[in-house]
Design a protein around this motif. Structure first.
Motif, PDB file in Angstrom:
ATOM      1  N   ALA A 185      32.722 -11.345  66.618  1.00 32.29           N
ATOM      2  CA  ALA A 185      33.958 -11.280  67.392  1.00 32.29           C
ATOM      3  C   ALA A 185      33.702 -10.551  68.703  1.00 32.29           C
ATOM      4  O   ALA A 185      33.038  -9.512  68.733  1.00 32.29           O
ATOM      5  N   ASP A 186      34.224 -11.099  69.790  1.00 29.14           N
ATOM      6  CA  ASP A 186      34.114 -10.442  71.091  1.00 29.14           C
ATOM      7  C   ASP A 186      35.171  -9.365  71.268  1.00 29.14           C
ATOM      8  O   ASP A 186      34.951  -8.370  71.963  1.00 29.14           O
ATOM      9  N   HIS A 187      36.320  -9.568  70.639  1.00 28.98           N
ATOM     10  CA  HIS A 187      37.431  -8.630  70.752  1.00 28.98           C
ATOM     11  C   HIS A 187      38.126  -8.536  69.395  1.00 28.98           C
ATOM     12  O   HIS A 187      37.987  -9.412  68.537  1.00 28.98           O
ATOM     13  N   PHE A 188      38.889  -7.470  69.229  1.00 23.61           N
ATOM     14  CA  PHE A 188      39.610  -7.261  67.974  1.00 23.61           C
ATOM     15  C   PHE A 188      41.032  -6.816  68.293  1.00 23.61           C
ATOM     16  O   PHE A 188      41.260  -5.998  69.191  1.00 23.61           O
ATOM     17  N   LEU A 189      41.991  -7.361  67.564  1.00 26.37           N
ATOM     18  CA  LEU A 189      43.380  -6.949  67.655  1.00 26.37           C
ATOM     19  C   LEU A 189      43.844  -6.472  66.288  1.00 26.37           C
ATOM     20  O   LEU A 189      43.571  -7.119  65.268  1.00 26.37           O
ATOM     21  N   THR A 190      44.547  -5.355  66.281  1.00 27.91           N
ATOM     22  CA  THR A 190      45.102  -4.847  65.037  1.00 27.91           C
ATOM     23  C   THR A 190      46.411  -5.555  64.731  1.00 27.91           C
ATOM     24  O   THR A 190      47.238  -5.764  65.634  1.00 27.91           O
ATOM     25  N   ARG A 191      46.579  -5.946  63.511  1.00 27.06           N
ATOM     26  CA  ARG A 191      47.821  -6.616  63.099  1.00 27.06           C
ATOM     27  C   ARG A 191      49.022  -5.766  63.507  1.00 27.06           C
ATOM     28  O   ARG A 191      49.066  -4.571  63.243  1.00 27.06           O
ATOM     29  N   GLY A 192      49.971  -6.372  64.178  1.00 22.98           N
ATOM     30  CA  GLY A 192      51.145  -5.675  64.675  1.00 22.98           C
ATOM     31  C   GLY A 192      51.146  -5.502  66.174  1.00 22.98           C
ATOM     32  O   GLY A 192      52.201  -5.224  66.767  1.00 22.98           O
ATOM     33  N   GLN A 193      49.961  -5.673  66.809  1.00 19.56           N
ATOM     34  CA  GLN A 193      49.937  -5.617  68.267  1.00 19.56           C
ATOM     35  C   GLN A 193      50.626  -6.860  68.842  1.00 19.56           C
ATOM     36  O   GLN A 193      50.555  -7.939  68.252  1.00 19.56           O
ATOM     37  N   PRO A 194      51.273  -6.752  69.994  1.00 24.37           N
ATOM     38  CA  PRO A 194      51.924  -7.935  70.578  1.00 24.37           C
ATOM     39  C   PRO A 194      50.913  -9.002  70.962  1.00 24.37           C
ATOM     40  O   PRO A 194      49.837  -8.714  71.483  1.00 24.37           O
ATOM     41  N   LEU A 195      51.267 -10.260  70.685  1.00 22.51           N
ATOM     42  CA  LEU A 195      50.355 -11.371  70.940  1.00 22.51           C
ATOM     43  C   LEU A 195      50.872 -12.329  72.006  1.00 22.51           C
ATOM     44  O   LEU A 195      50.103 -13.104  72.561  1.00 22.51           O
ATOM     45  N   ALA A 196      52.150 -12.302  72.317  1.00 17.65           N
ATOM     46  CA  ALA A 196      52.752 -13.371  73.104  1.00 17.65           C
ATOM     47  C   ALA A 196      52.154 -13.513  74.496  1.00 17.65           C
ATOM     48  O   ALA A 196      52.199 -14.590  75.083  1.00 17.65           O
ATOM     49  N   VAL A 197      51.586 -12.450  75.042  1.00 18.67           N
ATOM     50  CA  VAL A 197      51.066 -12.535  76.409  1.00 18.67           C
ATOM     51  C   VAL A 197      49.562 -12.823  76.426  1.00 18.67           C
ATOM     52  O   VAL A 197      48.946 -12.822  77.488  1.00 18.67           O
ATOM     53  N   ALA A 198      48.989 -13.073  75.274  1.00 25.62           N
ATOM     54  CA  ALA A 198      47.531 -13.188  75.203  1.00 25.62           C
ATOM     55  C   ALA A 198      47.012 -14.469  75.855  1.00 25.62           C
ATOM     56  O   ALA A 198      46.000 -14.456  76.553  1.00 25.62           O
ATOM     57  N   GLY A 199      47.668 -15.605  75.633  1.00 27.33           N
ATOM     58  CA  GLY A 199      47.272 -16.851  76.281  1.00 27.33           C
ATOM     59  C   GLY A 199      45.962 -17.422  75.814  1.00 27.33           C
ATOM     60  O   GLY A 199      45.136 -17.843  76.636  1.00 27.33           O
ATOM     61  N   PHE A 200      45.730 -17.490  74.510  1.00 28.14           N
ATOM     62  CA  PHE A 200      44.489 -18.050  73.971  1.00 28.14           C
ATOM     63  C   PHE A 200      44.477 -19.570  74.110  1.00 28.14           C
ATOM     64  O   PHE A 200      45.515 -20.225  74.024  1.00 28.14           O
ATOM     65  N   ASP A 201      43.279 -20.127  74.286  1.00 31.21           N
ATOM     66  CA  ASP A 201      43.149 -21.586  74.308  1.00 31.21           C
ATOM     67  C   ASP A 201      43.479 -22.186  72.945  1.00 31.21           C
ATOM     68  O   ASP A 201      43.995 -23.304  72.858  1.00 31.21           O
ATOM     69  N   GLY A 202      43.152 -21.457  71.891  1.00 29.21           N
ATOM     70  CA  GLY A 202      43.438 -21.952  70.551  1.00 29.21           C
ATOM     71  C   GLY A 202      43.588 -20.816  69.567  1.00 29.21           C
ATOM     72  O   GLY A 202      43.147 -19.687  69.815  1.00 29.21           O
ATOM     73  N   VAL A 203      44.229 -21.105  68.446  1.00 27.33           N
ATOM     74  CA  VAL A 203      44.352 -20.126  67.368  1.00 27.33           C
ATOM     75  C   VAL A 203      44.123 -20.818  66.041  1.00 27.33           C
ATOM     76  O   VAL A 203      44.615 -21.927  65.809  1.00 27.33           O
ATOM     77  N   LEU A 204      43.347 -20.174  65.183  1.00 27.87           N
ATOM     78  CA  LEU A 204      43.273 -20.561  63.782  1.00 27.87           C
ATOM     79  C   LEU A 204      44.111 -19.545  63.017  1.00 27.87           C
ATOM     80  O   LEU A 204      43.753 -18.359  62.944  1.00 27.87           O
ATOM     81  N   ASP A 205      45.198 -20.006  62.446  1.00 25.04           N
ATOM     82  CA  ASP A 205      46.174 -19.112  61.824  1.00 25.04           C
ATOM     83  C   ASP A 205      45.913 -18.996  60.327  1.00 25.04           C
ATOM     84  O   ASP A 205      46.700 -19.469  59.505  1.00 25.04           O
ATOM     85  N   ALA A 206      44.817 -18.324  59.979  1.00 23.65           N
ATOM     86  CA  ALA A 206      44.468 -18.171  58.570  1.00 23.65           C
ATOM     87  C   ALA A 206      45.432 -17.252  57.841  1.00 23.65           C
ATOM     88  O   ALA A 206      45.533 -17.306  56.613  1.00 23.65           O
ATOM     89  N   ALA A 207      46.140 -16.396  58.582  1.00 22.88           N
ATOM     90  CA  ALA A 207      47.070 -15.456  57.962  1.00 22.88           C
ATOM     91  C   ALA A 207      48.474 -16.016  57.815  1.00 22.88           C
ATOM     92  O   ALA A 207      49.374 -15.322  57.345  1.00 22.88           O
ATOM     93  N   ARG A 208      48.687 -17.256  58.255  1.00 22.19           N
ATOM     94  CA  ARG A 208      49.996 -17.904  58.154  1.00 22.19           C
ATOM     95  C   ARG A 208      51.084 -17.108  58.881  1.00 22.19           C
ATOM     96  O   ARG A 208      52.172 -16.891  58.345  1.00 22.19           O
ATOM     97  N   LEU A 209      50.791 -16.701  60.112  1.00 20.56           N
ATOM     98  CA  LEU A 209      51.790 -16.009  60.916  1.00 20.56           C
ATOM     99  C   LEU A 209      52.789 -16.967  61.551  1.00 20.56           C
ATOM    100  O   LEU A 209      53.834 -16.550  62.032  1.00 20.56           O
ATOM    101  N   GLY A 210      52.463 -18.244  61.610  1.00 21.70           N
ATOM    102  CA  GLY A 210      53.394 -19.242  62.101  1.00 21.70           C
ATOM    103  C   GLY A 210      53.734 -19.074  63.573  1.00 21.70           C
ATOM    104  O   GLY A 210      52.866 -19.057  64.435  1.00 21.70           O
TER     105      GLY A 210
END
Length: 297
Positions: A185-210
C-alpha cells in the motif's frame, strides 16, 4: 466420509457434521483428499441463509490436498499436491469434507513453499482479488482505494494492485497500517476518516461500505463490490459493478506461483479439526482475526 453441511439456516449451531458416500470422479474430474480447507465469511453467509436454498447444503470453497482418484480425461495424477476453488452457494457438498470431487480445470499445483494449512487460504481470496482487479480495469499509475484492506480479499488485492503499478490506498482499522504498508500500500486511511474528497480512480469495496465508498470515487471512475445485488446505484458517471467469482485453474496456477515468489502472503490465524466446525464458525463470528481459520480433517 464426513462433510460440514447445514439443513437449516442459523448461527454456528446450525452447522452439522454429516456422513456421505465417498464421491467418485467422473470424466474430466478428480477427487482430492482434503488436507486443509479455509473457512471464509461466505461460508457464514451461506450458513445463515443470505443466499437462500433448500435441502442440505455443503460448506467450503477453499481446498488444499492431494489427488487420490482421477476420472477419464483429467490431466492430473494421483499423488499430485493441489489447491482448488469450489464455487457455488447451493452445492450439496463443499470442501469442508474428507474428500471433494472437482473439475480438473479448477485445480492448480499447490505452492511448493507453503504447507497445506497456508496453501488452503489462497484459492478463494486470491482469485477474488485478481478477478476484481480485472473488473476494475485500472491502468498503471491510477489510484485505487481498497476498503477492508486487511481482510483476506483486501490484502491480496493490495499486493496484486501494487504489482500492477497502481497507486494503492488501504482502508482499515489503525492496527493494520504497518502490515498493509509492508504489503505494497502506498497510503493508509483509518476507518472513519472522511473519504468523499479523496477522488480515487477506483475502489474495491471489500468492507461493503456502499455509498460511503462510492463517494470516494471521482466522477467517471469505477466501483466494484463483492456481493452482487448489494452494490450502490451509480451516480456521477461512475461505473458500478460487483464480482461473481469464478473458479479458474489457469489463473489460480499463476497465483500459486506468485505465492511461491513472495508476492502473495498466506495468513493462518487459527486451526480447528473438521469435527469442530461449529466452534470454528463461532470463532469467525467474533471477528478480529489476522488471517483465515483453517479446518483440518
Amino acid at each position: 466420509m464426513r462433510a460440514v453441511t447445514v439443513s437449516r439456516f442459523g448461527g454456528p449451531d446450525a452447522v452439522e457434521i454429516t456422513e456421505h458416500p465417498r464421491p467418485e470422479p467422473g470424466p474430466g474430474q478428480v477427487r482430492i483428499k482434503v488436507a486443509a480447507a479455509a473457512l471464509n465469511p461466505v461460508d457464514a453467509a451461506m450458513r445463515s441463509g443470505v443466499f437462500g436454498g433448500q435441502g442440505r447444503i455443503g460448506l467450503g470453497f477453499d481446498v488444499a490436498g492431494t489427488v487420490d482418484a482421477v476420472g477419464p480425461g483429467a490431466a492430473w495424477s494421483t499423488g499430485d499436491r493441489v489447491i482448488a476453488l469450489a464455487t457455488g452457494h447451493h452445492k450439496p457438498l463443499g470442501t469442508h469434507a474428507d474428500h471433494v470431487v472437482l473439475d480438473g480445470g479448477t485445480l492448480a499445483p499447490a505452492p511448493a513453499t507453503l504447507d497445506d494449512l497456508h496453501a488452503a487460504t489462497l484459492p478463494l481470496n486470491t482469485t477474488t482479488a485478481a478477478q476484481s482487479l480485472r473488473l476494475l480495469a485500472l491502468a498503471p499509475g491510477q489510484s485505487l482505494l481498497v476498503t477492508g484492506a486487511a481482510g483476506g480479499v483486501g490484502a491480496h488485492t493490495v499486493e496484486l494492485a501494487h504489482r500492477q503499478g497502481l497507486k494503492v490506498t488501504g482502508l482499515d482499522s489503525a492496527t493494520h497500517e504497518d502490515y498493509l504498508l509492508s504489503r505494497g500500500a502506498d497510503h493508509f486511511l483509518t476507518r472513519g476518516q472522511p473519504l468523499a474528497v479523496a477522488g480515487f480512480d477506483g475502489v474495491l469495496d471489500a468492507a461493503r461500505l456502499g455509498r460511503e465508498a462510492l463517494a470516494a470515487v471521482r466522477d467517471g471512475g469505477v466501483y466494484a463490490g463483492l456481493w452482487p445485488g448489494q452494490e450502490p446505484e451509480s451516480e456521477r458517471g461512475i461505473r458500478v459493478d460487483a464480482l461473481g467469482v469464478r473458479a479458474d485453474g489457469a489463473l489460480l496456477t499463476e497465483l500459486s506461483a506468485l505465492a511461491d515468489q513472495g508476492v502473495l502472503r498466506a495468513r493462518v490465524a487459527e486451526t480447528y479439526p473438521l469435527h469442530s466446525a461449529a466452534q470454528a464458525h463461532a470463532r469467525l463470528s467474533r471477528g478480529g482475526l489476522p488471517g483465515r481459520i483453517v479446518l483440518v480433517p
